[in-house]
Design a protein around this motif. Sequence first.
Motif, short mmCIF file in Angstrom:
data_model
loop_
_atom_site.label_atom_id
_atom_site.label_comp_id
_atom_site.label_asym_id
_atom_site.label_seq_id
_atom_site.Cartn_x
_atom_site.Cartn_y
_atom_site.Cartn_z
N ALA A 229 0.92 -1.20 0.05
CA ALA A 229 0.12 -0.05 0.01
C ALA A 229 0.64 1.30 0.13
O ALA A 229 1.91 1.24 0.64
CB ALA A 229 -0.79 0.06 1.23
N VAL A 230 0.35 2.27 -0.87
CA VAL A 230 1.17 3.47 -0.78
C VAL A 230 0.05 4.69 -0.26
O VAL A 230 -0.27 5.31 -1.17
CB VAL A 230 1.59 3.75 -2.12
CG1 VAL A 230 2.61 4.92 -2.27
CG2 VAL A 230 2.31 2.51 -2.98
N PRO A 231 0.02 4.53 0.94
CA PRO A 231 -0.98 5.98 1.49
C PRO A 231 0.07 7.15 1.51
O PRO A 231 1.23 7.19 1.79
CB PRO A 231 -1.18 5.48 2.89
CG PRO A 231 -0.34 4.41 3.20
CD PRO A 231 0.67 3.84 2.19
N GLY A 232 -0.65 8.34 1.15
CA GLY A 232 0.11 9.44 1.31
C GLY A 232 -1.03 10.79 0.87
O GLY A 232 -1.88 10.49 0.30
N PRO A 233 -0.81 11.84 1.34
CA PRO A 233 -1.57 13.22 1.30
C PRO A 233 -1.32 13.74 -0.26
O PRO A 233 -0.58 13.19 -1.04
CB PRO A 233 -1.19 14.21 2.42
CG PRO A 233 0.34 13.69 2.60
CD PRO A 233 0.52 12.24 2.28
N PHE A 234 -2.27 14.58 -0.51
CA PHE A 234 -2.17 15.06 -1.94
C PHE A 234 -0.63 15.81 -1.99
O PHE A 234 -0.24 16.38 -1.25
CB PHE A 234 -3.31 16.28 -1.76
CG PHE A 234 -3.10 17.19 -3.14
CD1 PHE A 234 -3.38 16.87 -4.20
CD2 PHE A 234 -2.57 18.45 -2.92
CE1 PHE A 234 -3.36 17.69 -5.30
CE2 PHE A 234 -2.48 19.31 -4.15
CZ PHE A 234 -2.94 18.79 -5.35
N GLY A 235 -0.28 15.66 -3.34
CA GLY A 235 1.07 16.08 -3.49
C GLY A 235 2.24 15.48 -3.15
O GLY A 235 3.37 16.14 -3.33
N SER A 236 2.15 14.41 -2.40
CA SER A 236 3.16 13.50 -1.85
C SER A 236 3.86 12.47 -2.83
O SER A 236 5.09 11.97 -2.46
CB SER A 236 2.97 13.04 -0.52
OG SER A 236 1.91 12.07 -0.88
N LEU A 406 -4.04 -1.59 5.88
CA LEU A 406 -2.91 -1.76 6.78
C LEU A 406 -2.92 -3.21 7.17
O LEU A 406 -1.80 -3.93 7.67
CB LEU A 406 -2.41 -0.82 7.53
CG LEU A 406 -2.00 0.54 6.98
CD1 LEU A 406 -1.57 1.53 7.93
CD2 LEU A 406 -0.69 0.34 6.03
N ARG A 407 -4.34 -3.57 7.38
CA ARG A 407 -4.48 -4.85 8.28
C ARG A 407 -4.41 -6.12 7.37
O ARG A 407 -4.07 -7.15 7.58
CB ARG A 407 -5.83 -4.89 8.82
CG ARG A 407 -5.95 -4.13 10.22
CD ARG A 407 -7.06 -4.47 11.02
NE ARG A 407 -8.45 -4.20 10.05
CZ ARG A 407 -9.30 -3.22 10.45
NH1 ARG A 407 -8.70 -2.03 11.02
NH2 ARG A 407 -10.26 -2.97 9.72
N ILE A 408 -4.29 -5.77 5.93
CA ILE A 408 -4.34 -6.66 4.94
C ILE A 408 -2.86 -6.98 4.24
O ILE A 408 -2.19 -7.91 4.07
CB ILE A 408 -5.44 -6.26 3.74
CG1 ILE A 408 -6.84 -6.44 4.47
CG2 ILE A 408 -5.09 -7.68 2.60
CD1 ILE A 408 -7.71 -5.40 3.52
N VAL A 409 -2.29 -5.73 3.87
CA VAL A 409 -1.00 -5.70 3.04
C VAL A 409 0.09 -6.02 4.13
O VAL A 409 0.32 -5.67 5.32
CB VAL A 409 -0.81 -4.33 2.39
CG1 VAL A 409 -2.02 -3.98 1.43
CG2 VAL A 409 -0.58 -3.10 3.13
N LYS A 410 1.45 -6.39 3.57
CA LYS A 410 2.65 -6.60 4.14
C LYS A 410 3.68 -5.59 3.75
O LYS A 410 4.64 -5.75 4.52
CB LYS A 410 3.08 -8.03 3.75
CG LYS A 410 2.26 -9.28 4.28
CD LYS A 410 3.10 -10.39 4.12
CE LYS A 410 2.46 -11.45 5.20
NZ LYS A 410 3.09 -12.86 5.25
N VAL A 411 3.42 -4.74 3.00
CA VAL A 411 4.32 -3.55 2.77
C VAL A 411 3.69 -2.32 2.80
O VAL A 411 2.68 -2.03 2.39
CB VAL A 411 5.01 -3.79 1.51
CG1 VAL A 411 6.13 -2.86 1.09
CG2 VAL A 411 5.71 -4.99 1.26
N PHE A 412 4.21 -1.41 3.71
CA PHE A 412 3.71 0.09 3.50
C PHE A 412 4.59 1.21 3.41
O PHE A 412 5.69 1.15 4.29
CB PHE A 412 3.12 0.01 5.40
CG PHE A 412 2.64 1.34 5.82
CD1 PHE A 412 1.64 2.10 5.15
CD2 PHE A 412 3.27 2.05 6.84
CE1 PHE A 412 1.24 3.22 5.25
CE2 PHE A 412 2.75 3.35 7.37
CZ PHE A 412 1.94 3.93 6.60
N TRP A 413 4.52 1.69 2.41
CA TRP A 413 5.27 2.97 2.07
C TRP A 413 4.53 4.28 2.36
O TRP A 413 3.80 4.50 1.54
CB TRP A 413 5.57 2.63 0.61
CG TRP A 413 6.33 1.41 0.11
CD1 TRP A 413 7.29 0.90 0.56
CD2 TRP A 413 6.12 0.91 -1.12
NE1 TRP A 413 7.84 -0.36 -0.05
CE2 TRP A 413 6.90 -0.26 -1.33
CE3 TRP A 413 5.23 0.84 -2.28
CZ2 TRP A 413 7.11 -1.15 -2.29
CZ3 TRP A 413 5.31 0.02 -3.37
CH2 TRP A 413 6.10 -1.20 -3.27
#
Length: 591
Positions: A229-236, A406-413
């Motif tokens: 998963a690649v979570p991040g705010p606008f413009g990141s 996050l509860r599912i994936v194994k990689v968090f960027w």
Amino acid sequence: MSQGKIVKISGPLVVASGMQDADMYDVVRVGDLGLIGEIIEMREDMASIQVYEDTAGLGPGAPVVTTGAQLSVELGPGLIENIYDGIQRPLEVMYEAYGSNITRGVQAPSLDRDKKWEFKPTASAGDQVEAGDVLGTVQETAVVQQKIMVPVGVSGTIETIEEGSFTVEETICKVKEEDGTVRELTMMQKWPVRVARPYKEKLMPEMPLVTGQRVIDTFFPIAKGGVAAVPGPFGSGKTVVQHQLAKWADADVVVYIGCGERGNEMTDVLNEFPDLKDPRTGESLMKRTVLIANTSDMPVAAREASIYTGITIAEYFRDMGFSVALMADSTSRWAEALREMSGRLEEMPGEEGYPAYLASRLAQFYERAGRTISLGKEGRTGALSAIGAVSPPGGDISEPVSQATLRIVKVFWSLDAQLAYARHFPAINWLNSYSLYVDRLASWYEENVSKEFPKLREDAIRLLQEEAELQEIVQLVGVDALSFEDRIKLEACKSIREDYLHQNAFHEIDTYSSLNKQYLLIKLIMTYYNLSKDAISKGAPFNQLAAMPVREDIGRFKYVEEADTQKAYEDIINKLKDKISKLITEEGDEQ
């Protein structure tokens, strides 16, 4: 087939009566224009339908006809290089026929019915075949050779099989089943998007999906068949990270889903990909890419379908034994579509208005990734790696979509707005990110890169964590309060951050860094730190160690051509050792 009548319209949701003979997830045609929709709820003879097109102009009493089939995709030659909307309608074909605005109710076959493909059989008449066995091959593009497989549910003896040029609808093979039924097989098969394609066995991930991005490959790797998963705010920089992975990931086929993304970002993808040179083959990147464009101005219901359409196409290539990388940008827009449809269905809302089944739907999607052995006697090994971008409102990852992911994936960027504003890209925060594949992949890195590599990674991560603690002291009392050992640690961390973790996606050489180059660069930085720490303990001056010109050579190493890396590394390491030994000797002479 069942025909009913519209009794209620609420945006993309249509309720029809008289649908008692229809089934859940049946595709229906709504109104006189024949708008495409899908049944998502049944109550007695009332069917709730999500319509994948604009419902303006529909009224109560308009006809609704079921097709008796679930929403399915067409799988066969012609997928690669194509650009589809969320329900697998070819956008280029529709543009040529109807112009830049898609006319409502239009239908266009997903695979070209007129184009002939050269089919080369690998099976012969008299052979016993079962689901998943390869009948023959089609060279679809210069880099992708499609395997034409026996569809699920078919097994028996080949009566006839032909070589030559065929369309996707022409019979290439006849299989006689045990009950005497003769099945005519074509190069095309259909598969319902909400049903995962079957496989023989799911394997544990054992090798990384090499991306050429240092912060990912070294610090937070994803395995082939893994999920990230690649979570991040606008413009990141979520979209740029996904573009980089699509361009450079060590995958045979790329499926890129623009789910509810801005139109201009999808335009960039559509314009860039054909011009990009594939580093593996020298051909255009589109020669191994399938694009699904579902922009934010398209009907919201189609966002939900686009995710499933993309992963079903990816599973098809995985079954051929390919390594497939799937990019979903972004699953938050998909979740918003779920929330809107749930609200219109008047379901009990969960956290922040999302439906109670949000987490299970996300899990159903990500669990379709994996490294598998396909059906059939040959048992090909394929991998489907899924990377989903998450766009939390305001960058707050405590919201439900991020937490459920996050509860599912194994990689968090974890993308960080502060790093992005500081022009540090990729803006992946090394203190908040993680990869649960690190320990499992360590043996692969030891065998294929260097025995030192996992240890160097561990030491570098530890240094960065210690730097964060030291920075708190620096902010309180200033850097002069630190010992020289701690100050050299800060200098080494500055090199890791600025020379290693910072990577220019638009630089011809730095955009991609091989694993060997990554190993040599991190070794240079850690060698500088270890030698300097030892030199300080022997009395060498900190100021001269911090200001050595060779540090600039280390910083420029990432811009060295791949063929010259070994020589450049040896030159720098010799210069580094020589300079530090001179500093120690000079200090010893003075004493």
